[in-house]
Design an enzyme around this catalytic site. Sequence first.
Site, PDB file in Angstrom:
ATOM      1  N   HIS A  65       0.839  -1.207   0.000  1.00  0.00           N
ATOM      2  CA  HIS A  65       0.000   0.000   0.000  1.00  0.00           C
ATOM      3  C   HIS A  65       0.869   1.251   0.000  1.00  0.00           C
ATOM      4  O   HIS A  65       1.222   1.784   1.045  1.00  0.00           O
ATOM      5  CB  HIS A  65      -0.906  -0.021   1.248  1.00  0.00           C
ATOM      6  CG  HIS A  65      -2.003   0.988   1.210  1.00  0.00           C
ATOM      7  ND1 HIS A  65      -3.270   0.724   1.686  1.00  0.00           N
ATOM      8  CD2 HIS A  65      -2.035   2.256   0.746  1.00  0.00           C
ATOM      9  CE1 HIS A  65      -4.025   1.815   1.521  1.00  0.00           C
ATOM     10  NE2 HIS A  65      -3.301   2.748   0.966  1.00  0.00           N
ATOM     11  N   ARG A  69       2.348   8.697  -6.618  1.00  0.00           N
ATOM     12  CA  ARG A  69       1.940   9.997  -7.192  1.00  0.00           C
ATOM     13  C   ARG A  69       2.259  10.229  -8.664  1.00  0.00           C
ATOM     14  O   ARG A  69       2.041  11.335  -9.156  1.00  0.00           O
ATOM     15  CB  ARG A  69       2.541  11.148  -6.385  1.00  0.00           C
ATOM     16  CG  ARG A  69       2.365  11.076  -4.869  1.00  0.00           C
ATOM     17  CD  ARG A  69       0.914  11.122  -4.462  1.00  0.00           C
ATOM     18  NE  ARG A  69       0.742  11.277  -3.018  1.00  0.00           N
ATOM     19  CZ  ARG A  69      -0.356  10.926  -2.372  1.00  0.00           C
ATOM     20  NH1 ARG A  69      -1.384  10.408  -3.018  1.00  0.00           N
ATOM     21  NH2 ARG A  69      -0.451  11.091  -1.073  1.00  0.00           N
ATOM     22  N   HIS A 184     -10.692   0.723   1.063  1.00  0.00           N
ATOM     23  CA  HIS A 184     -10.486   1.769   2.064  1.00  0.00           C
ATOM     24  C   HIS A 184     -11.865   1.953   2.701  1.00  0.00           C
ATOM     25  O   HIS A 184     -12.769   2.501   2.079  1.00  0.00           O
ATOM     26  CB  HIS A 184     -10.007   3.040   1.349  1.00  0.00           C
ATOM     27  CG  HIS A 184     -10.009   4.271   2.204  1.00  0.00           C
ATOM     28  ND1 HIS A 184      -8.892   5.049   2.379  1.00  0.00           N
ATOM     29  CD2 HIS A 184     -11.003   4.889   2.912  1.00  0.00           C
ATOM     30  CE1 HIS A 184      -9.192   6.077   3.169  1.00  0.00           C
ATOM     31  NE2 HIS A 184     -10.470   6.006   3.498  1.00  0.00           N
ATOM     32  N   ASP A 310       0.900   2.574   3.838  1.00  0.00           N
ATOM     33  CA  ASP A 310       0.049   3.654   3.306  1.00  0.00           C
ATOM     34  C   ASP A 310       0.890   4.915   3.078  1.00  0.00           C
ATOM     35  O   ASP A 310       0.468   6.028   3.380  1.00  0.00           O
ATOM     36  CB  ASP A 310      -1.144   3.934   4.232  1.00  0.00           C
ATOM     37  CG  ASP A 310      -2.185   4.843   3.579  1.00  0.00           C
ATOM     38  OD1 ASP A 310      -2.047   5.147   2.374  1.00  0.00           O
ATOM     39  OD2 ASP A 310      -3.132   5.250   4.269  1.00  0.00           O
TER      40      ASP A 310
END
Length: 431
Positions: A65, A69, A184, A310
């Site tokens: 996870h 970008r 999520h 994350d």
Amino acid sequence: MTVLIKNGRVIDPANNIDAPKDVLIDKGKIKAVESPGKISTGDLKNSSTIDAKDCVVCPGFIDMHVHFREPGFEYKETIESGCQSAAAGGFTSVAVMPNTNPVNDTRSVTELMLSLAKTKGIINVYAIGAITQGLAGERLSEMADLKDAGAIAFSDDGCPVMNNELMRRAFEYSKMFKLPLIQHSEMLDLTEGGCMNEGTVSTELGLKGMPVEAEDIMVYRDIALLEKTGGRLHVAHVSSRNSVDLVRQAKAKGLPVTCEVAPHHFILTDEAVRGYDTNTKMSPPLRTRKDVEHIKEGLRDGTIDIIATDHAPHDITDKQVEYQNACFGIVGLETALPLTLKLVDEKIFSMSDAIKKLTSTPADIFNLNAGNLSLGKGADISIFNPDFKYSINVSKFHSKSKNSPFDGWQVKGKVLHTLVRGKIVYSAAEN
Ligand SMILES: [Zn+2]
């Protein structure tokens, strides 16, 4: 080219090894794992040696996870810088989430990400395709195409799939493609406008809260749908005590549910928000002490399968604003190891169990050819000194972004070398 890693404590959970061993790598693959001193490089040409004294030698970590970008937000992170950050944290494989611009909801974006990873990335990168087109939650993505292009799972991470019928169909399709859905879990109608956990701290600080039920309800719904449709559900970043209990119950029923936790959710509570540091703002938000205790119990008893960071890089302009206006998320790749080792010190789990949650278990869940030191396997290896004390310094991060609440923390556990297919891609000494 051969590499001998000697004098280390080899921990390879998949093969049940936790012992002093030497590891020989030849042509990028694991050639031998033997008792100390048994392997000689005397007659081997082009050999180099890594002294792993006082170090753990284990399969390279796998993070299922991360947000790199690219394409779209390269000022926060690129695939190249993300891979460097990962290598510095001991990670040799990561899976990138699809909330880029454009969203990874089509074959061309998956292919672009994977080809950038191949040319610019120093570690293995896997792509997670979107569940719905544009993460808009209205129409399913072309899952077959995404799988064909190399996607290893589907997720709308950051934009939970609110529509029940759509989620049901997503399970049905993903089942056909034999890939897991990663959710999520957050009922957006309950969290709208919220910026931290709803509770006494949010009331005292005057910040709008995000109730814990927002997570619980979606975890419950997804498990209920899964029970009917089949398929596989992986719950991303669990943060609430009820989520842990729901996953535990589902597993007891034999349902194909797995889940992950991010280090900040087992280290911090919403008390950390008191200084209004926007690096304590993430989604799901930091919860209460009671939730953290349940998460630790979930890690101990195996309800929580894996640790995932994350990793969510944000530029200073996204974070140096009022708390309610700041972006959600923190970088995590370069702090995951020392934070996880805190739980080893607390005796929540053994060193081997900790490494298992960072290596062989994520590989098993997502069907990756990685996560162990079996003979003949690609030599993806992490070498770290578990007792090395230092203070976290975000200015030294390899990530383009520095948004971490752990700056200045005194920690233990430092990655010294990371190898991908036998090649050193990171060494602490050089940095
Ligand atoms: Zn998320």
